[in-house]
Design a protein around this motif. Structure first.
Motif, PDB file in Angstrom:
ATOM      1  N   VAL B  27      37.600 -28.924  -6.664  1.00 54.44           N
ATOM      2  CA  VAL B  27      36.455 -28.552  -7.421  1.00 54.44           C
ATOM      3  C   VAL B  27      36.577 -27.662  -8.748  1.00 54.44           C
ATOM      4  O   VAL B  27      37.310 -26.650  -8.671  1.00 54.44           O
ATOM      5  N   LEU B  28      36.287 -28.055 -10.041  1.00 50.05           N
ATOM      6  CA  LEU B  28      36.617 -27.554 -11.170  1.00 50.05           C
ATOM      7  C   LEU B  28      34.993 -26.916 -11.880  1.00 50.05           C
ATOM      8  O   LEU B  28      34.129 -27.765 -11.778  1.00 50.05           O
ATOM      9  N   SER B  29      35.171 -25.891 -12.276  1.00 51.56           N
ATOM     10  CA  SER B  29      33.942 -25.326 -12.741  1.00 51.56           C
ATOM     11  C   SER B  29      34.118 -24.986 -14.189  1.00 51.56           C
ATOM     12  O   SER B  29      35.282 -24.001 -14.486  1.00 51.56           O
ATOM     13  N   ILE B  69      29.224 -39.644 -19.010  1.00 56.70           N
ATOM     14  CA  ILE B  69      29.993 -40.397 -19.253  1.00 56.70           C
ATOM     15  C   ILE B  69      31.562 -40.079 -19.016  1.00 56.70           C
ATOM     16  O   ILE B  69      32.419 -40.924 -18.632  1.00 56.70           O
ATOM     17  N   LEU B  70      31.902 -38.750 -18.897  1.00 56.87           N
ATOM     18  CA  LEU B  70      33.153 -38.316 -18.488  1.00 56.87           C
ATOM     19  C   LEU B  70      33.557 -38.703 -17.038  1.00 56.87           C
ATOM     20  O   LEU B  70      34.585 -39.377 -16.890  1.00 56.87           O
ATOM     21  N   THR B  71      32.517 -38.468 -16.406  1.00 55.66           N
ATOM     22  CA  THR B  71      32.574 -38.797 -14.798  1.00 55.66           C
ATOM     23  C   THR B  71      32.752 -40.414 -14.654  1.00 55.66           C
ATOM     24  O   THR B  71      33.619 -40.991 -13.854  1.00 55.66           O
ATOM     25  N   GLU B  72      32.002 -41.046 -15.506  1.00 55.72           N
ATOM     26  CA  GLU B  72      32.299 -42.695 -15.344  1.00 55.72           C
ATOM     27  C   GLU B  72      33.610 -42.952 -15.976  1.00 55.72           C
ATOM     28  O   GLU B  72      34.304 -43.803 -15.154  1.00 55.72           O
ATOM     29  N   ARG B 104      30.768 -28.138 -28.115  1.00 54.80           N
ATOM     30  CA  ARG B 104      31.385 -27.447 -27.059  1.00 54.80           C
ATOM     31  C   ARG B 104      30.397 -27.997 -25.825  1.00 54.80           C
ATOM     32  O   ARG B 104      30.626 -28.317 -24.830  1.00 54.80           O
ATOM     33  N   CYS B 105      29.240 -28.215 -26.226  1.00 52.93           N
ATOM     34  CA  CYS B 105      28.157 -28.823 -25.371  1.00 52.93           C
ATOM     35  C   CYS B 105      28.728 -30.225 -24.648  1.00 52.93           C
ATOM     36  O   CYS B 105      28.822 -30.625 -23.501  1.00 52.93           O
ATOM     37  N   ALA B 106      29.239 -30.862 -25.794  1.00 49.15           N
ATOM     38  CA  ALA B 106      29.768 -32.241 -25.360  1.00 49.15           C
ATOM     39  C   ALA B 106      31.237 -32.456 -24.716  1.00 49.15           C
ATOM     40  O   ALA B 106      31.546 -33.412 -24.140  1.00 49.15           O
ATOM     41  N   THR B 107      32.014 -31.071 -24.863  1.00 44.36           N
ATOM     42  CA  THR B 107      33.324 -31.220 -24.334  1.00 44.36           C
ATOM     43  C   THR B 107      33.468 -30.327 -23.091  1.00 44.36           C
ATOM     44  O   THR B 107      34.260 -30.023 -22.378  1.00 44.36           O
ATOM     45  N   LEU B 108      32.288 -29.717 -22.492  1.00 40.65           N
ATOM     46  CA  LEU B 108      32.342 -28.700 -21.314  1.00 40.65           C
ATOM     47  C   LEU B 108      32.931 -29.438 -20.052  1.00 40.65           C
ATOM     48  O   LEU B 108      33.773 -28.897 -19.457  1.00 40.65           O
ATOM     49  N   GLY B 109      32.839 -30.678 -19.925  1.00 41.60           N
ATOM     50  CA  GLY B 109      33.470 -31.397 -18.837  1.00 41.60           C
ATOM     51  C   GLY B 109      34.919 -31.476 -18.992  1.00 41.60           C
ATOM     52  O   GLY B 109      35.700 -31.313 -17.989  1.00 41.60           O
TER      53      GLY B 109
END
Lengths: 418, 117
Positions: B27-29, B69-72, B104-109
């Motif tokens: 789990v990453l936060s 998108i990242l998780t996809e 930063r919103c777009a790259t938080l993941g």
């Protein structure tokens, strides 16, 4: 008569456009704009008498010293301090609170002491106190616990300070109560005079964060009888990088210096240091001379306005803003809805639109608002949300701008299909 | 360029891979201190390959859509392939240029993902 166009003409930035729309600046609680006269005063300093203050013999230094000290007198007069010696220039209100925490509270701390802050404080009136409160092992650096107890005064259900709870906290005879005069998130004006009276009856000193109120209300430190007061230049139509604190002289005389360096000493040898007189003892190093002089010009500008008319106008703006905003479905307002008197600062959210998204959409319309936690996380947490949008207006904003703001909110709603 | 394209708003309202994995391997936060946004990534691996991936958290449309998108993009990736995804890949997929204030919103993941790489 309050002539809004005449007032706006003083602020050159209001003429610019953002994303091909006329700028609507609703972020005044973060930083207010500068009237032309302040910009010119700073420019004139750098153009004609830029020099270091106090020890110079030459003409330029003499001129800058006179103007810098005049600015101190202007701050003193503006808040009705007894003497300019009670005014210390700082970088901002944050530095002011750090100075009070380190120079007054830290050396006077005794175990079991208590201080009171409130839930509606800006982080700048929380962190400096918490920082000095931590006890560490000198050799290992291990955190050992708190030195004193910091109590937080809660809010009532309508988001005012819970004065009844203050009475209870005061029975413990806290050393200090430090609180904001005007909430940077809600716009609430706290009954500061009544609070100060109660605190003094319990022998607690009071520090007033006037960062927001100084731009909206006249302040008289002698009437208020506060012991400390902090302010920031960039929130009162002055430049950034300059602030000031007021400290009652009898308290200031016993405070130890905050920062060491030039200017704050009278004499230095290898084995002893003699501190300079008040207030210079607390101003180490070359200060922000242009900033102080610019702040003085901002005060002159404010003094040239009819402040009673300004308060009336801002109150009308606030009522109009609240009325128009609350009439929109899905707009949730956190600020009090029917205040007798509030600064025109509105915390709100629109449906499930994140405040950052809302700020981006409004920016496309040329409207500057703030979003996030506004450096007041303990307060925002009570809203049961992680972020809120904030529109903060001042006397150069207009009803027409509010109408455009409302249209932009409706546009955001359509975009998010709310 | 309008950063609130249809795809962003769709993914905000109906995020992909949203939820959590009770017995996750990793789990990453990550939080965005600026706005208080939070993002949690849950991974279940099988033979060094991502078998299941979920995310949850609280954030703006840009951050929720980007995490979708990242998780996809991460699905079925081997552990050693996780570092191959760049912020540009995500922005290209979303078709936006969020600018410096919203980057930063777009790259938080991705920031969260760095902790495993």
């Amino acid at each position: 008569m309050f002539d809004i166009q005449k007032i706006r003409a003083n602020f050159p930035i209001l003429n610019r456009s953002v994303n091909n729309k006329q700028l609507i600046y609703f972020d005044n609680a973060a930083t207010s704009q500068l009237p032309r006269v302040v910009i010119d005063t700073i420019s004139n300093y750098y153009t004609t008498y830029n020099s270091n203050i106090h020890r110079g013999i030459h003409t330029l230094s003499s001129e800058s010293t006179i103007q810098y000290e005049l600015a101190r007198q202007k701050v003193a007069n503006f808040i009705h301090a007894k003497s300019a010696d009670e005014i210390i220039f700082t970088r901002n209100a944050t530095e002011g609170i750090n100075l009070i925490a380190q120079s007054w509270l830290a050396p006077n701390i005794k175990p079991k002491d208590e201080i009171i802050l409130t839930i509606m404080e800006h982080h700048s009136n929380i962190v400096p106190w918490v920082l000095l409160n931590k006890k560490y092992n000198k050799s290992s650096g291990v955190y050992l616990g708190d030195k004193i107890k910091i109590n937080f005064l809660p809010l009532t259900t309508d988001r005012a300070l819970d004065i009844n709870k203050l009475d209870k906290l005061l029975t413990k005879h806290p050393k200090l109560v430090s609180l904001t005069h005007l909430s940077n998130v809600l716009g609430t004006i706290n009954p500061i005079q009544e609070i100060i009276k109660k605190c003094h009856e319990a022998s607690a000193l009071v520090c007033v964060d006037a960062s927001q109120s100084i731009a909206h209300l006249p302040i008289n430190v002698q009437d208020l009888d506060c012991d400390f007061l902090v302010l920031s230049g960039h929130k009162m139509f002055g430049p950034s990088g300059i602030g000031a604190i007021y400290v009652k002289k009898r308290i200031l005389e016993k405070m130890i210096p905050f920062l060491g360096g030039g200017e704050m000493v009278k004499d230095v040898s290898l084995d002893y240091i003699m501190f300079n007189e008040l207030p210079y003892r607390f101003e180490a190093g070359t200060p922000n001379i242009a900033g102080a002089i610019g702040l003085g010009a901002a005060i002159d500008f404010l003094n040239s306005l009819d402040r009673t008319e300004i308060i009336k106008y801002e109150n009308k703006l606030n009522k109009y803003l609240l009325k128009k905003s609350s009439a929109i479905d899905a707009v949730h307002i956190y600020s009090p809805l029917n205040p007798n008197l509030n600064a025109p600062i509105m915390a709100f959210n629109v449906g499930d639109i994140h405040s950052h998204d809302l700020a981006s959409i409004l920016d496309k319309e040329g409207i500057a608002i703030r979003s996030g936690h506004h450096c007041a996380k303990p307060l925002i947490t009570t809203f049961k949300t992680s972020s809120v949008a904030r529109a903060s207006l001042t006397f150069y904003n207009t009803f027409d701008e509010i109408d455009k703001f409302i249209l932009a909110i409706q546009k955001a709603k359509r975009l998010f299909r709310i | 360029m309008n950063i609130y394209r249809e795809i962003i708003l769709d993914l905000y309202r109906n995020p992909l891979n949203f939820g959590s994995i009770a017995n996750a391997d990793v789990v990453l936060s990550e939080t965005n201190q600026l706005c208080g946004d939070t993002l949690n990534l849950f991974f279940k691996f099988k033979n060094n390959k991502i078998d299941l991936i979920k995310f949850n958290g609280e954030g703006c449309a840009i951050s929720i859509a980007s995490a979708s998108i990242l998780t996809e993009m991460l699905k079925n990736k081997f552990k050693n392939e996780l570092s191959t995804i760049t912020s540009q890949n995500i922005l290209d997929e979303l078709g936006i240029n969020p600018g410096p204030t919203r980057f930063r919103c777009a790259t938080l993941g991705l920031e969260a993902l760095k902790k495993i790489i």
